[in-house]
Design a protein around this motif. Structure first.
Motif, mmCIF file in Angstrom:
data_model
loop_
_atom_site.group_PDB
_atom_site.id
_atom_site.type_symbol
_atom_site.label_atom_id
_atom_site.label_comp_id
_atom_site.label_asym_id
_atom_site.label_seq_id
_atom_site.Cartn_x
_atom_site.Cartn_y
_atom_site.Cartn_z
ATOM 1 N N UNK A 119 0.782 -1.404 -0.021
ATOM 2 C CA UNK A 119 0.126 0.063 -0.181
ATOM 3 C C UNK A 119 0.906 1.209 -0.152
ATOM 4 N N UNK A 120 0.592 2.208 -0.872
ATOM 5 C CA UNK A 120 1.164 3.343 -0.746
ATOM 6 C C UNK A 120 0.357 4.840 -0.744
ATOM 7 N N UNK A 121 -0.959 4.544 -1.344
ATOM 8 C CA UNK A 121 -1.716 5.568 -1.063
ATOM 9 C C UNK A 121 -3.326 4.906 -1.496
ATOM 10 N N UNK A 122 -4.447 5.691 -1.021
ATOM 11 C CA UNK A 122 -5.704 4.962 -1.100
ATOM 12 C C UNK A 122 -5.856 5.121 -2.700
ATOM 13 N N UNK A 123 -5.737 6.315 -3.344
ATOM 14 C CA UNK A 123 -6.191 6.511 -4.635
ATOM 15 C C UNK A 123 -5.429 5.371 -5.935
ATOM 16 N N UNK A 124 -4.118 5.560 -5.626
ATOM 17 C CA UNK A 124 -3.253 4.830 -6.391
ATOM 18 C C UNK A 124 -3.542 3.069 -6.198
ATOM 19 N N UNK A 125 -3.887 2.820 -4.940
ATOM 20 C CA UNK A 125 -3.806 1.530 -4.838
ATOM 21 C C UNK A 125 -5.417 0.801 -5.319
ATOM 22 N N UNK A 126 -6.434 1.839 -5.067
ATOM 23 C CA UNK A 126 -7.765 1.437 -5.788
ATOM 24 C C UNK A 126 -7.579 1.559 -7.440
ATOM 25 N N UNK A 127 -7.015 2.356 -8.013
ATOM 26 C CA UNK A 127 -6.842 2.174 -9.234
ATOM 27 C C UNK A 127 -6.059 1.020 -9.892
ATOM 28 N N UNK A 128 -5.071 0.692 -8.937
ATOM 29 C CA UNK A 128 -4.434 -0.762 -9.429
ATOM 30 C C UNK A 128 -5.543 -1.799 -9.309
ATOM 31 N N UNK B 218 -7.738 -1.965 -12.295
ATOM 32 C CA UNK B 218 -6.944 -2.339 -13.651
ATOM 33 C C UNK B 218 -6.912 -4.067 -13.656
ATOM 34 N N UNK B 219 -7.035 -4.401 -12.532
ATOM 35 C CA UNK B 219 -7.183 -6.152 -12.318
ATOM 36 C C UNK B 219 -8.329 -6.708 -12.787
ATOM 37 N N UNK B 220 -9.357 -5.818 -12.910
ATOM 38 C CA UNK B 220 -10.806 -6.699 -13.165
ATOM 39 C C UNK B 220 -10.780 -6.973 -14.546
ATOM 40 N N UNK B 221 -11.714 -8.024 -14.906
ATOM 41 C CA UNK B 221 -11.917 -8.360 -16.219
ATOM 42 C C UNK B 221 -12.889 -7.636 -16.796
ATOM 43 N N UNK B 222 -13.969 -7.082 -16.308
ATOM 44 C CA UNK B 222 -14.865 -6.459 -16.778
ATOM 45 C C UNK B 222 -14.741 -4.899 -16.657
ATOM 46 N N UNK B 223 -15.509 -4.348 -17.648
ATOM 47 C CA UNK B 223 -15.282 -2.732 -17.764
ATOM 48 C C UNK B 223 -16.188 -2.258 -16.460
ATOM 49 N N UNK B 224 -17.384 -2.739 -16.051
ATOM 50 C CA UNK B 224 -18.062 -2.035 -15.319
ATOM 51 C C UNK B 224 -17.527 -2.410 -13.924
ATOM 52 N N UNK C 62 -14.362 5.104 -18.787
ATOM 53 C CA UNK C 62 -14.756 6.539 -18.954
ATOM 54 C C UNK C 62 -13.931 7.166 -17.743
ATOM 55 N N UNK C 63 -13.342 6.498 -16.907
ATOM 56 C CA UNK C 63 -12.834 7.201 -15.791
ATOM 57 C C UNK C 63 -12.059 6.427 -14.848
ATOM 58 N N UNK C 64 -11.744 6.919 -13.782
ATOM 59 C CA UNK C 64 -11.164 6.271 -12.702
ATOM 60 C C UNK C 64 -10.637 7.156 -11.353
ATOM 61 N N UNK C 65 -9.933 6.771 -10.535
ATOM 62 C CA UNK C 65 -9.563 7.558 -9.356
ATOM 63 C C UNK C 65 -9.133 8.799 -9.773
ATOM 64 N N UNK C 66 -9.150 9.720 -9.090
ATOM 65 C CA UNK C 66 -8.650 11.242 -9.143
ATOM 66 C C UNK C 66 -7.303 11.269 -8.211
#
Length: 261
Positions: free
Chosen positions: A59-68, A71-77, A137-141
């Motif tokens: 873990x480094x920070x909440x936002x980057x960890x969520x974004x990682x 990106x591991x998910x197989x589905x777009x939704x 269409x987006x991700x973590x700010x």
């Protein structure tokens, strides 16, 4: 009509106390992804018991960890939950209908807060949080402390659905979080060049309390609602007090006993 495939995505660290209840309410989705940051309790075992695909990353920070994790998910939704959040009864059906032919980039879900010894009254105002979204269409700010999902495109609130956040079980936990979060917001506000911190420090806390307790109907939650409103106002005060302190320290070039401007 078939709905879009859906992945539930969580990040975890020693969440054994809450994770089982969280995952039991999402066992109907197509995929559960858990990104763990080195749990030493039974978090990983619980996740695998529910059929989750578990990956690990420090873990480094909440936002980057969520974004990682997204990106591991197989589905777009993506349905973005924290390990201490639980979908309310009936929310599944509303989500599935929304994903049958989605015309939006994301959907907000109203969140009911745990207020110490009780859960927020359904008739008090519930803030909508963008938790169901298409990752194309987006991700973590990159906002410190309060990083959240942002999307490009229309967003709709699913008012019939909600989820319960069970994070703050007592007043001491809320106060500790307020102190930590208010410190974390200072760098963000300094970069934005927010002005009139003294005026904000005086005016905003009482306005926040009135908005929360009266306009958002936190009075329906009894003493728990009163205490939560007071602590929310204190959080607003601390943000601007710490920002004022940081600005004075940055421009101070003489004695630390320099008189107040």
């Amino acid at each position: 009509m078939a709905r879009e495939p859906l992945s539930v995505v969580l990040i975890t660290y020693n969440n054994a106390d809450t994770l089982d209840a969280c995952l039991r309410e999402v066992d109907w989705v197509d995929e559960i992804v858990v990104l763990d940051s080195g749990s030493s309790d039974s978090t990983v075992a619980i996740a695998r018991m529910h059929g989750a695909r578990v990956e690990a990353h420090p873990f480094d920070d909440y936002g980057p960890q969520k974004q990682r994790a997204y990106e591991l998910a197989r589905n777009d939704w993506i349905l973005n939950l924290d390990a201490d959040e639980i979908l309310s009864p009936g929310t599944r059906a509303i989500i599935e209908r929304a994903l049958e032919d989605p015309m939006h980039a994301g959907f907000r879900l109203p969140r009911r807060e745990r207020m110490f010894w009780t859960v927020q009254h359904r008739w008090s105002h519930r803030n909508g949080h963008l938790r169901l979204f298409n990752r194309k269409h987006g991700g973590m700010n990159d906002v410190e402390v309060h990083a959240a999902v942002e999307v490009r495109g229309p967003v709709k609130t699913l008012w019939g659905a909600d989820f319960v956040n069970s994070g703050d079980g007592d007043i001491a936990t809320r106060v500790e979080k307020i102190n930590r979060y208010s410190s974390g917001m200072v760098a963000h506000k300094l970069r934005r060049g927010q002005r009139f911190t003294g005026v904000r420090m005086v005016i905003y806390p009482p306005l926040f309390f009135l908005r929360q307790f009266v306009l958002k109907r936190y009075f329906l939650n009894g003493w728990a609602g009163f205490i939560a409103s007071v602590l929310g106002a204190f959080y607003v005060f601390l943000k601007y007090a710490k920002l004022h302190e940081a600005r004075r320290a940055a421009r101070s070039t003489s004695s630390p006993l320099r008189r107040e401007d």
